[in-house]
Design a protein around this motif. Structure first.
Motif, PDB file in Angstrom:
ATOM      1  N   ASP A  15       0.565  -1.119   0.115  1.00  0.00           N
ATOM      2  CA  ASP A  15      -0.005   0.035  -0.115  1.00  0.00           C
ATOM      3  C   ASP A  15       0.852   1.128  -0.070  1.00  0.00           C
ATOM      4  O   ASP A  15       0.570   2.322  -0.696  1.00  0.00           O
ATOM      5  CB  ASP A  15      -0.965  -0.195   1.438  1.00  0.00           C
ATOM      6  CG  ASP A  15      -1.700   1.226   1.277  1.00  0.00           C
ATOM      7  OD1 ASP A  15      -2.570   1.240   0.178  1.00  0.00           O
ATOM      8  OD2 ASP A  15      -1.630   2.021   2.068  1.00  0.00           O
ATOM      9  N   ASP A  30      -9.036  -5.260   2.863  1.00  0.00           N
ATOM     10  CA  ASP A  30      -8.248  -3.876   3.213  1.00  0.00           C
ATOM     11  C   ASP A  30      -8.236  -3.683   4.588  1.00  0.00           C
ATOM     12  O   ASP A  30      -7.317  -2.445   5.021  1.00  0.00           O
ATOM     13  CB  ASP A  30      -8.193  -2.784   2.255  1.00  0.00           C
ATOM     14  CG  ASP A  30      -9.820  -2.349   2.403  1.00  0.00           C
ATOM     15  OD1 ASP A  30     -10.422  -2.854   2.994  1.00  0.00           O
ATOM     16  OD2 ASP A  30     -10.056  -1.401   1.546  1.00  0.00           O
ATOM     17  N   TYR A  33      -4.099  -5.133   7.641  1.00  0.00           N
ATOM     18  CA  TYR A  33      -2.946  -4.859   7.082  1.00  0.00           C
ATOM     19  C   TYR A  33      -1.801  -4.854   8.257  1.00  0.00           C
ATOM     20  O   TYR A  33      -2.183  -4.925   9.391  1.00  0.00           O
ATOM     21  CB  TYR A  33      -3.119  -3.496   6.611  1.00  0.00           C
ATOM     22  CG  TYR A  33      -3.487  -2.440   7.680  1.00  0.00           C
ATOM     23  CD1 TYR A  33      -2.677  -1.681   8.508  1.00  0.00           C
ATOM     24  CD2 TYR A  33      -4.841  -2.260   7.780  1.00  0.00           C
ATOM     25  CE1 TYR A  33      -3.288  -0.864   9.340  1.00  0.00           C
ATOM     26  CE2 TYR A  33      -5.303  -1.023   8.648  1.00  0.00           C
ATOM     27  CZ  TYR A  33      -4.393  -0.508   9.698  1.00  0.00           C
ATOM     28  OH  TYR A  33      -5.004   0.314  10.297  1.00  0.00           O
ATOM     29  N   GLU A  47       5.243   0.651  -4.379  1.00  0.00           N
ATOM     30  CA  GLU A  47       3.956   0.909  -3.764  1.00  0.00           C
ATOM     31  C   GLU A  47       3.132   0.042  -5.035  1.00  0.00           C
ATOM     32  O   GLU A  47       3.348   0.276  -6.273  1.00  0.00           O
ATOM     33  CB  GLU A  47       3.302   2.013  -3.630  1.00  0.00           C
ATOM     34  CG  GLU A  47       4.127   2.767  -2.518  1.00  0.00           C
ATOM     35  CD  GLU A  47       3.664   4.287  -2.352  1.00  0.00           C
ATOM     36  OE1 GLU A  47       2.954   4.922  -3.197  1.00  0.00           O
ATOM     37  OE2 GLU A  47       4.170   4.680  -1.279  1.00  0.00           O
TER      38      GLU A  47
END
Length: 89
Positions: A15, A30, A33, A47
């Motif tokens: 990310d 999402d 993380y 990224e």
């Protein structure tokens, strides 16, 4: 191929990269993380890159750690603890 009883894999997306850390996000969720030192990841990481990560149980390492702790406990109690029980890490 890895044994599914002792390993599992997941798909991560990079990310962001900041201050030597990569924010890795679970591809299909999402909300999951974590930050990981870039030094542990492949060179040239950017990224948006996708990673496949495999987690594998390390039974030998677990047994070594358990033996070390047991030895330390024996040393600290000088073998005099009659209630000393086996334990699991």
């Amino acid at each position: 191929m890895d044994d599914p009883a002792t390993s599992s894999a997941c798909h991560l997306v990079v990310d962001s990269l900041t201050e030597g850390l990569a924010r890795l996000v679970l591809h299909d969720n999402d909300r999951v993380y974590f930050d990981c030192p870039v030094s542990l990841l492949p060179a040239g990481l950017r990224e948006g890159d996708h990673l496949r990560v495999t987690f594998t149980l390390d039974e030998d390492a677990r047994l070594r750690a358990q033996a070390e702790v047991k030895d330390l406990l024996r040393e600290l109690t000088q073998g005099q603890d009659p209630d000393q029980k086996d334990f699991y890490l």
